[in-house]
Design an enzyme around this catalytic site. Sequence first.
Site, PDB file in Angstrom:
ATOM      1  CG  ASN A  16      -1.884   1.067   1.361  1.00 58.12           C
ATOM      2  OD1 ASN A  16      -2.437   1.275   2.425  1.00 58.12           O
ATOM      3  ND2 ASN A  16      -2.156   1.790   0.298  1.00 58.12           N
ATOM      4  CD  GLN A  49      -4.255   5.501   0.508  1.00 55.31           C
ATOM      5  OE1 GLN A  49      -3.245   4.791   0.555  1.00 55.31           O
ATOM      6  NE2 GLN A  49      -5.459   4.995   0.297  1.00 55.31           N
ATOM      7  CG  ASN A  67      -8.410   7.631  -0.570  1.00 53.11           C
ATOM      8  OD1 ASN A  67      -7.498   7.132   0.077  1.00 53.11           O
ATOM      9  ND2 ASN A  67      -9.688   7.451  -0.253  1.00 53.11           N
ATOM     10  CB  CYS A  76      -4.136   5.954   5.691  1.00 55.80           C
ATOM     11  SG  CYS A  76      -3.267   4.788   4.609  1.00 55.80           S
ATOM     12  N   GLY A  77      -4.045   3.358   8.137  1.00 49.59           N
ATOM     13  CA  GLY A  77      -3.190   2.655   9.076  1.00 49.59           C
ATOM     14  C   GLY A  77      -1.807   2.368   8.544  1.00 49.59           C
ATOM     15  CG  ASN A  78      -1.033  -0.419   5.433  1.00 47.00           C
ATOM     16  OD1 ASN A  78      -0.688  -1.154   6.349  1.00 47.00           O
ATOM     17  ND2 ASN A  78      -1.853  -0.816   4.474  1.00 47.00           N
ATOM     18  CG  ASN A 163     -11.032   4.452   6.991  1.00 44.40           C
ATOM     19  OD1 ASN A 163     -11.137   3.697   7.953  1.00 44.40           O
ATOM     20  ND2 ASN A 163     -10.020   4.367   6.145  1.00 44.40           N
ATOM     21  CG  ASN A 196     -12.263   1.843   2.767  1.00 47.98           C
ATOM     22  OD1 ASN A 196     -11.548   2.170   1.829  1.00 47.98           O
ATOM     23  ND2 ASN A 196     -12.472   2.635   3.804  1.00 47.98           N
ATOM     24  CB  CYS A 223      -6.783  -1.582   3.297  1.00 41.97           C
ATOM     25  SG  CYS A 223      -7.737  -0.228   4.021  1.00 41.97           S
ATOM     26  N   GLY A 224      -4.590  -1.080   6.047  1.00 41.45           N
ATOM     27  CA  GLY A 224      -4.435  -1.284   7.484  1.00 41.45           C
ATOM     28  C   GLY A 224      -5.720  -1.114   8.258  1.00 41.45           C
TER      29      GLY A 224
END
Length: 291
Positions: A16, A49, A67, A76-78, A163, A196, A223-224
Amino acid sequence: MDATSHSFRKMNGLGNDFVVIDRRTDGLALPIDTVRAIADRATGIGCDQLIALDPSSEADVFMRIWNADGGEVAACGNAARCVAAVVATELGRPTVTIETKDQVLGAYAGADGAVTIDMGEPRLRWDEIPLAEEFHDTSGIELQAGPIDAPVMHSPGVVSMGNPHAIFFVEDVDVIKLDLIGSMLERHPLFPERANISIAQVLSPAHLLLRTWERGVGLTRACGTAACASAVAAVRRGLTDRKVTVTLPGGDLAIEWREDDGHVLMTGPYALDFEGTLPGEVFDTGEAQGV
Protein backbone atom coordinates in the site's frame (compact mmCIF):
# COMPACT_ATOMS: atom_id res chain seq x y z
CA MET A 1 16.47 22.29 -6.14
CA ASP A 2 14.76 25.57 -7.11
CA ALA A 3 12.36 27.58 -4.97
CA THR A 4 9.23 26.00 -6.39
CA SER A 5 10.29 22.35 -6.33
CA HIS A 6 9.68 20.10 -3.33
CA SER A 7 11.23 16.90 -2.02
CA PHE A 8 9.22 13.76 -1.27
CA ARG A 9 9.55 10.24 0.06
CA LYS A 10 7.97 7.24 -1.65
CA MET A 11 7.03 4.70 1.05
CA ASN A 12 4.83 1.66 1.43
CA GLY A 13 3.27 -0.59 4.01
CA LEU A 14 2.85 -4.11 2.59
CA GLY A 15 2.57 -2.67 -0.93
CA ASN A 16 0.00 0.00 0.00
CA ASP A 17 2.10 2.90 -1.30
CA PHE A 18 2.36 6.60 -0.52
CA VAL A 19 4.01 9.79 -1.61
CA VAL A 20 4.95 11.58 1.63
CA ILE A 21 5.52 15.34 1.49
CA ASP A 22 6.86 17.24 4.49
CA ARG A 23 5.36 20.71 4.62
CA ARG A 24 5.96 21.49 8.29
CA THR A 25 8.14 24.47 7.38
CA ASP A 26 6.58 25.86 4.21
CA GLY A 27 2.82 25.08 4.29
CA LEU A 28 2.87 23.99 0.64
CA ALA A 29 -0.61 24.10 -0.94
CA LEU A 30 -1.88 20.80 -2.38
CA PRO A 31 -4.90 21.41 -4.63
CA ILE A 32 -7.00 18.39 -5.57
CA ASP A 33 -5.68 18.39 -9.15
CA THR A 34 -2.12 18.37 -7.80
CA VAL A 35 -2.90 15.39 -5.58
CA ARG A 36 -4.33 13.53 -8.57
CA ALA A 37 -1.35 14.43 -10.75
CA ILE A 38 1.17 13.16 -8.19
CA ALA A 39 -0.84 9.96 -7.57
CA ASP A 40 -1.28 9.14 -11.26
CA ARG A 41 0.68 5.95 -11.98
CA ALA A 42 1.04 6.70 -15.70
CA THR A 43 2.18 10.33 -15.61
CA GLY A 44 3.04 11.08 -11.96
CA ILE A 45 4.93 9.41 -9.14
CA GLY A 46 2.06 6.99 -8.56
CA CYS A 47 0.55 6.05 -5.20
CA ASP A 48 -2.58 4.90 -3.41
CA GLN A 49 -2.49 7.90 -1.05
CA LEU A 50 -0.70 11.23 -0.81
CA ILE A 51 0.43 12.05 2.72
CA ALA A 52 1.33 15.51 4.03
CA LEU A 53 3.23 16.06 7.27
CA ASP A 54 2.02 19.22 9.00
CA PRO A 55 2.82 20.87 12.34
CA SER A 56 0.69 19.81 15.31
CA SER A 57 0.01 21.42 18.67
CA GLU A 58 -1.43 18.14 20.00
CA ALA A 59 1.11 15.56 18.81
CA ASP A 60 4.55 15.13 17.27
CA VAL A 61 3.15 15.56 13.77
CA PHE A 62 -0.17 16.08 11.95
CA MET A 63 -0.83 13.60 9.13
CA ARG A 64 -3.18 14.60 6.32
CA ILE A 65 -4.31 11.96 3.83
CA TRP A 66 -5.68 12.13 0.31
CA ASN A 67 -6.75 9.13 -1.75
CA ALA A 68 -5.54 8.85 -5.34
CA ASP A 69 -8.79 10.38 -6.60
CA GLY A 70 -8.09 13.57 -4.62
CA GLY A 71 -10.58 12.95 -1.83
CA GLU A 72 -9.32 13.69 1.67
CA VAL A 73 -9.85 10.98 4.30
CA ALA A 74 -9.30 10.78 8.04
CA ALA A 75 -7.45 7.48 8.47
CA CYS A 76 -4.81 5.27 6.88
CA GLY A 77 -3.19 2.65 9.08
CA ASN A 78 -0.39 1.67 6.72
CA ALA A 79 0.56 5.30 6.17
CA ALA A 80 0.56 5.88 9.93
CA ARG A 81 3.27 3.21 10.29
CA CYS A 82 5.39 4.93 7.64
CA VAL A 83 4.94 8.36 9.23
CA ALA A 84 5.69 6.96 12.69
CA ALA A 85 8.98 5.51 11.42
CA VAL A 86 10.00 8.85 9.86
CA VAL A 87 9.18 10.88 12.97
CA ALA A 88 10.74 8.35 15.37
CA THR A 89 14.00 8.58 13.42
CA GLU A 90 13.88 12.38 13.50
CA LEU A 91 13.24 12.51 17.24
CA GLY A 92 15.59 9.68 18.15
CA ARG A 93 12.99 7.82 20.20
CA PRO A 94 10.67 4.89 19.42
CA THR A 95 7.42 6.31 20.83
CA VAL A 96 5.67 9.07 18.87
CA THR A 97 2.20 10.55 18.47
CA ILE A 98 0.39 11.34 15.22
CA GLU A 99 -2.58 13.69 14.96
CA THR A 100 -5.17 13.02 12.24
CA LYS A 101 -8.40 14.79 11.36
CA ASP A 102 -10.34 13.09 14.16
CA GLN A 103 -7.94 11.63 16.73
CA VAL A 104 -4.38 11.32 18.04
CA LEU A 105 -2.68 7.98 17.42
CA GLY A 106 0.06 6.52 19.57
CA ALA A 107 2.85 4.65 17.79
CA TYR A 108 5.89 2.56 18.65
CA ALA A 109 8.66 1.98 16.11
CA GLY A 110 10.52 -1.18 17.06
CA ALA A 111 14.17 -1.88 16.37
CA ASP A 112 13.12 -4.87 14.25
CA GLY A 113 11.47 -2.62 11.65
CA ALA A 114 7.91 -3.32 12.79
CA VAL A 115 5.71 -0.42 13.86
CA THR A 116 2.71 -0.68 16.20
CA ILE A 117 -0.10 1.87 15.92
CA ASP A 118 -2.80 2.30 18.56
CA MET A 119 -5.74 2.93 16.24
CA GLY A 120 -8.10 3.78 19.09
CA GLU A 121 -11.58 2.39 19.57
CA PRO A 122 -13.66 1.19 16.61
CA ARG A 123 -16.90 3.06 16.00
CA LEU A 124 -19.82 0.68 15.82
CA ARG A 125 -22.97 2.83 15.98
CA TRP A 126 -24.74 3.26 12.65
CA ASP A 127 -24.49 7.06 12.81
CA GLU A 128 -20.78 6.99 13.72
CA ILE A 129 -19.75 4.80 10.76
CA PRO A 130 -21.85 6.46 9.17
CA LEU A 131 -24.78 4.68 7.51
CA ALA A 132 -27.67 6.39 5.77
CA GLU A 133 -30.26 4.57 7.85
CA GLU A 134 -30.47 3.18 11.36
CA PHE A 135 -29.36 -0.36 12.14
CA HIS A 136 -29.60 -1.59 15.70
CA ASP A 137 -26.97 -4.30 15.15
CA THR A 138 -24.07 -3.35 12.87
CA SER A 139 -22.34 -6.71 13.24
CA GLY A 140 -24.41 -7.85 10.25
CA ILE A 141 -26.58 -5.45 8.25
CA GLU A 142 -29.05 -6.03 5.41
CA LEU A 143 -26.93 -5.65 2.29
CA GLN A 144 -26.09 -8.16 -0.42
CA ALA A 145 -24.45 -8.46 -3.81
CA GLY A 146 -25.88 -10.66 -6.55
CA PRO A 147 -29.33 -12.14 -7.18
CA ILE A 148 -31.86 -11.72 -4.38
CA ASP A 149 -32.50 -15.47 -4.15
CA ALA A 150 -28.80 -16.44 -4.45
CA PRO A 151 -26.54 -13.57 -3.34
CA VAL A 152 -22.80 -13.85 -3.92
CA MET A 153 -22.24 -12.32 -0.48
CA HIS A 154 -24.45 -10.74 2.13
CA SER A 155 -24.84 -9.37 5.68
CA PRO A 156 -21.56 -7.50 6.12
CA GLY A 157 -20.32 -6.25 9.43
CA VAL A 158 -19.79 -2.49 9.32
CA VAL A 159 -17.13 -0.68 11.33
CA SER A 160 -15.42 2.71 11.28
CA MET A 161 -11.73 2.97 12.06
CA GLY A 162 -11.83 6.66 11.19
CA ASN A 163 -13.15 5.62 7.78
CA PRO A 164 -16.17 3.40 6.93
CA HIS A 165 -15.72 -0.32 6.25
CA ALA A 166 -18.10 -3.08 5.18
CA ILE A 167 -16.70 -6.58 5.70
CA PHE A 168 -18.31 -9.59 4.04
CA PHE A 169 -17.33 -13.01 5.42
CA VAL A 170 -17.07 -15.56 2.61
CA GLU A 171 -15.99 -19.18 2.18
CA ASP A 172 -13.32 -18.40 -0.43
CA VAL A 173 -12.02 -14.90 -1.17
CA ASP A 174 -10.50 -16.07 -4.46
CA VAL A 175 -13.84 -16.75 -6.14
CA ILE A 176 -15.26 -13.27 -5.49
CA LYS A 177 -14.86 -10.68 -8.26
CA LEU A 178 -14.07 -7.89 -5.85
CA ASP A 179 -13.03 -5.48 -8.61
CA LEU A 180 -16.60 -5.53 -9.92
CA ILE A 181 -18.51 -5.82 -6.66
CA GLY A 182 -16.31 -3.39 -4.75
CA SER A 183 -16.67 -0.59 -7.29
CA MET A 184 -20.45 -1.01 -7.16
CA LEU A 185 -20.87 -1.24 -3.38
CA GLU A 186 -18.39 1.55 -2.57
CA ARG A 187 -21.02 4.07 -3.71
CA HIS A 188 -24.10 2.26 -2.41
CA PRO A 189 -26.69 4.75 -1.08
CA LEU A 190 -26.33 3.14 2.35
CA PHE A 191 -22.86 4.73 2.63
CA PRO A 192 -23.12 8.54 2.54
CA GLU A 193 -19.33 8.91 2.71
CA ARG A 194 -18.74 5.87 0.47
CA ALA A 195 -17.11 2.80 2.02
CA ASN A 196 -14.16 0.46 1.84
CA ILE A 197 -15.46 -2.96 0.80
CA SER A 198 -13.65 -6.06 2.07
CA ILE A 199 -14.09 -9.80 1.80
CA ALA A 200 -12.70 -11.91 4.64
CA GLN A 201 -12.14 -15.65 4.95
CA VAL A 202 -11.68 -17.20 8.37
CA LEU A 203 -8.74 -19.63 8.22
CA SER A 204 -8.69 -20.24 11.99
CA PRO A 205 -9.67 -18.42 15.20
CA ALA A 206 -6.31 -16.63 14.95
CA HIS A 207 -6.04 -16.04 11.19
CA LEU A 208 -8.03 -14.08 8.59
CA LEU A 209 -7.48 -13.82 4.83
CA LEU A 210 -8.52 -10.38 3.54
CA ARG A 211 -9.01 -8.59 0.23
CA THR A 212 -10.08 -4.93 0.06
CA TRP A 213 -11.54 -2.52 -2.46
CA GLU A 214 -10.54 0.88 -1.09
CA ARG A 215 -12.78 3.86 -1.77
CA GLY A 216 -11.13 6.36 -4.07
CA VAL A 217 -8.30 3.92 -4.85
CA GLY A 218 -9.59 0.53 -6.01
CA LEU A 219 -8.11 -2.88 -5.28
CA THR A 220 -5.17 -2.48 -2.93
CA ARG A 221 -2.39 -4.79 -1.83
CA ALA A 222 -3.02 -3.86 1.78
CA CYS A 223 -5.35 -1.68 3.82
CA GLY A 224 -4.43 -1.28 7.48
CA THR A 225 -7.77 0.10 8.63
CA ALA A 226 -9.55 -2.71 6.77
CA ALA A 227 -7.42 -5.26 8.61
CA CYS A 228 -8.40 -3.63 11.91
CA ALA A 229 -12.08 -3.43 10.93
CA SER A 230 -12.17 -7.06 9.76
CA ALA A 231 -10.68 -8.25 13.05
CA VAL A 232 -13.27 -6.29 15.01
CA ALA A 233 -16.08 -7.57 12.79
CA ALA A 234 -14.87 -11.16 13.18
CA VAL A 235 -14.76 -10.90 16.98
CA ARG A 236 -18.26 -9.42 17.06
CA ARG A 237 -19.53 -12.41 15.06
CA GLY A 238 -17.72 -14.91 17.29
CA LEU A 239 -15.50 -16.05 14.43
CA THR A 240 -12.03 -15.32 15.83
CA ASP A 241 -10.08 -14.46 18.94
CA ARG A 242 -9.13 -10.88 19.79
CA LYS A 243 -5.58 -11.40 18.52
CA VAL A 244 -5.36 -12.36 14.85
CA THR A 245 -3.00 -12.39 11.93
CA VAL A 246 -4.61 -10.76 8.91
CA THR A 247 -3.09 -11.88 5.61
CA LEU A 248 -3.46 -9.40 2.75
CA PRO A 249 -2.09 -9.66 -0.80
CA GLY A 250 0.94 -7.62 0.33
CA GLY A 251 1.66 -9.58 3.52
CA ASP A 252 0.63 -9.99 7.16
CA LEU A 253 -0.52 -7.59 9.86
CA ALA A 254 -0.91 -8.49 13.53
CA ILE A 255 -4.15 -7.07 14.93
CA GLU A 256 -5.33 -7.03 18.54
CA TRP A 257 -8.67 -5.68 19.75
CA ARG A 258 -7.92 -5.20 23.43
CA GLU A 259 -10.67 -6.13 25.83
CA ASP A 260 -9.59 -3.84 28.68
CA ASP A 261 -9.86 -0.51 26.86
CA GLY A 262 -11.41 -1.41 23.49
CA HIS A 263 -8.45 -0.08 21.50
CA VAL A 264 -7.25 -1.76 18.31
CA LEU A 265 -3.50 -2.29 17.89
CA MET A 266 -1.99 -2.88 14.47
CA THR A 267 1.60 -4.08 13.99
CA GLY A 268 3.41 -4.46 10.70
CA PRO A 269 6.36 -3.37 8.55
CA TYR A 270 7.05 -0.28 6.51
CA ALA A 271 9.50 0.50 3.72
CA LEU A 272 11.17 3.54 2.21
CA ASP A 273 11.22 2.95 -1.55
CA PHE A 274 13.09 6.05 -2.70
CA GLU A 275 13.35 9.82 -2.30
CA GLY A 276 13.05 12.45 -5.00
CA THR A 277 12.07 15.97 -5.99
CA LEU A 278 8.79 17.12 -7.50
CA PRO A 279 9.20 19.94 -10.06
CA GLY A 280 7.46 23.23 -9.44
CA GLU A 281 5.05 22.86 -12.36
CA VAL A 282 3.33 19.99 -10.54
CA PHE A 283 2.07 22.46 -7.95
CA ASP A 284 0.73 24.89 -10.55
CA THR A 285 -2.04 22.53 -11.74
CA GLY A 286 -5.75 22.86 -11.02
CA GLU A 287 -7.78 25.02 -8.72
CA ALA A 288 -6.81 25.47 -5.08
CA GLN A 289 -9.48 23.22 -3.64
CA GLY A 290 -7.20 21.56 -1.10
CA VAL A 291 -4.69 22.88 1.38
